[in-house]
Design a protein around this motif. Structure first.
Motif, short mmCIF file in Angstrom:
data_model
loop_
_atom_site.label_atom_id
_atom_site.label_comp_id
_atom_site.label_asym_id
_atom_site.label_seq_id
_atom_site.Cartn_x
_atom_site.Cartn_y
_atom_site.Cartn_z
N LEU A 171 -2.45 12.36 -11.53
CA LEU A 171 -1.51 12.06 -10.30
C LEU A 171 -0.81 13.22 -9.50
O LEU A 171 -0.69 13.26 -8.24
CB LEU A 171 -0.50 11.04 -10.59
N ARG B 92 6.74 1.18 -13.41
CA ARG B 92 6.84 2.36 -12.52
C ARG B 92 6.07 3.53 -13.16
O ARG B 92 6.34 3.58 -14.45
CB ARG B 92 8.31 2.84 -12.41
N SER C 253 0.79 -1.29 0.04
CA SER C 253 -0.01 0.24 -0.05
C SER C 253 0.78 1.36 0.10
O SER C 253 0.39 2.42 -0.49
CB SER C 253 -1.18 0.11 1.23
N CYS C 254 2.16 1.31 0.43
CA CYS C 254 3.01 2.38 0.60
C CYS C 254 3.55 2.42 -0.98
O CYS C 254 3.97 3.50 -1.25
CB CYS C 254 4.17 2.21 1.35
N LEU C 255 3.52 1.50 -1.61
CA LEU C 255 4.04 1.60 -2.87
C LEU C 255 3.29 1.81 -4.06
O LEU C 255 3.66 2.26 -5.16
CB LEU C 255 5.12 0.19 -3.15
N GLY C 256 1.85 1.47 -3.77
CA GLY C 256 0.88 1.74 -4.95
C GLY C 256 0.43 0.28 -5.34
O GLY C 256 -0.51 0.09 -4.29
N TRP D 131 4.87 5.62 -8.28
CA TRP D 131 4.12 4.44 -7.98
C TRP D 131 4.84 3.08 -8.44
O TRP D 131 5.20 3.33 -9.56
CB TRP D 131 2.65 4.69 -8.09
N VAL E 153 3.31 -0.24 -10.07
CA VAL E 153 2.18 -0.75 -10.59
C VAL E 153 2.39 -2.25 -11.29
O VAL E 153 3.28 -2.44 -12.01
CB VAL E 153 1.55 -0.01 -11.71
N LEU F 155 -4.57 3.02 -10.34
CA LEU F 155 -3.33 3.65 -10.83
C LEU F 155 -2.97 3.42 -12.31
O LEU F 155 -2.52 4.13 -12.82
CB LEU F 155 -1.99 2.95 -9.85
N GLU G 138 -4.19 7.96 -1.78
CA GLU G 138 -3.50 7.02 -0.63
C GLU G 138 -4.45 5.59 -0.83
O GLU G 138 -5.63 5.67 -1.22
CB GLU G 138 -3.78 7.83 0.61
#
Lengths: 253, 253
Positions: B105, A237, A124-127, A241, A243, B97, B111
């Protein structure tokens, strides 16, 4: 006949900050008379258990803690055994079940309360790195042979699984993370996204979005407070983020 | 200069009952002006969003929902996109995303709030099946070729990964679950624990603890509301519980 029934709740406390516990986990802590856990996890949930008895020991005191929790529950107490992340993923749920005798299982009401595991927290911190099939592999060789770990790394790399490495490195053990990076470099492109997430949702949180090429297995960011995530052949990337597309046909659609 | 900044929160709502949402997820729903999601997930969290605007569509309306959520956030709204389980595991975080443009973005505060994924929820109902390395594989071939899914099943079986099958069967698709059971039967003993968990923590919850021998891929219990978990070579059954020991040396200790 013994009519006092103790209760043993194994509670996943999530990544660390109290807002990432589930309501059921908070309730189980509230209902318990005694909280049993590793000192570090107890500290993270301190604000929720201020009026409680607690029994805590260091990282290696797991069996002692569980034995104590079982003994208390046998005497009729309501006990919560806390476990970081999800208690069911490399957590305390297993040791509790391994150590409970068959008769104890009849006398004690056991419940496992699920939580947010480190893979989900880091993702969740990365996307959205975990949008497709993934493998979770611990690099701790305390209870598993290095050969089996290396074999799984190879199979995960061959199968193009997004891969999440738990316990990637400790102070005394740094060779398996090197093997991991090497085997994934052999099977995926250098620009495949790879990330180190340390202390997700805790103090000193640190998120490093890299690639297989720039992921340094000797990085000091990789330690027991971090997980490493390596993308599959479709991961990409997008700005800050990481993905992984949901399918293999949708990318570029 | 546009100073109105919208917010897009992608919120994992956990297995289904509101007590398994995290505090952060509840807060994100509370803070949002509009809730966007699949009708079924919206219904599960109804008690938390009674005063909110909502935009919901059926299972296949994912892109329409996300496009609408992005459009609202671009106008400055605070929008929560809800996703069952963990939004980051085969959930809505990825599509959001994928669909967000680079400029969007920059304009929208994004979040991702992690949640309890179906693997953790199902595992907690069974005991402790995920105490060692595991693979998560979706059997939906909507966006992935059946060949790749079969290859991953084979590699997971060869690597002795505990394996969690998401989306194991739909009304129109039942062949991959048959392949899965067959390949694991070829690599593990017949008495390896295997389980079907349907509707974990929801109405009609059903937990069936079986073995590879008795797991029937044509069982009506296996559907889109269930996950299937297959143990590794050390997993065992203890009364009504499914236990995978933490290491390969501890079993029988």
């Amino acid at each position: 006949m013994n009519t006092v029934q103790g209760r043993l709740s194994v509670v996943g406390t999530g990544p660390g900050s109290v807002e990432h516990l589930t309501g059921a986990a908070v309730q189980a802590l509230h209902d318990a008379e005694v909280i049993v856990g590793y000192t570090g996890y107890i500290r993270q949930i301190e604000s929720l258990i201020q009026d409680k008895q607690r029994f805590s020991t260091g990282m290696r005191g797991e069996k002692e803690r569980v034995a104590h929790a079982i003994a208390l529950a046998e005497q009729g107490a309501r006990v919560a055994v806390v476990s970081g992340g999800d208690a069911g993923v490399y957590g305390m749920a297993g040791l509790v079940l391994e150590m409970l005798g068959d008769e104890q299982l009849e006398r004690i009401a056991l419940e496992i309360i699920p939580g947010v595991t480190a893979a989900s927290a880091a993702a969740s911190c990365l996307g959205a790195p975990l949008m497709h099939d993934f493998a979770v592999i611990s690099l701790s060789d305390l209870l598993t042979s290095p050969e089996l770990i290396e074999r799984r790394l190879l199979l995960a790399a061959e199968g193009d699984f997004v891969t999440v490495l738990y316990n990637p490195k400790s102070r005394t053990r740094n060779t398996l993370i090197r093997s991991a990076v090497e085997v994934f470099r052999q099977h995926r492109k250098p620009d495949t996204p790879a990330a180190i997430v340390s202390n997700a949702y805790r103090e000193n949180e640190r998120v490093e979005l890299l690639s297989l090429e720039t992921l340094d297995p000797d990085s000091p960011s990789i330690d027991m407070s971090s997980v490493v995530i390596i993308g599959n052949c479709s991961s990409y990337r997008k700005g800050m983020w990481f993905v992984t597309p949901r399918g293999y046909r949708i990318h570029g659609e």
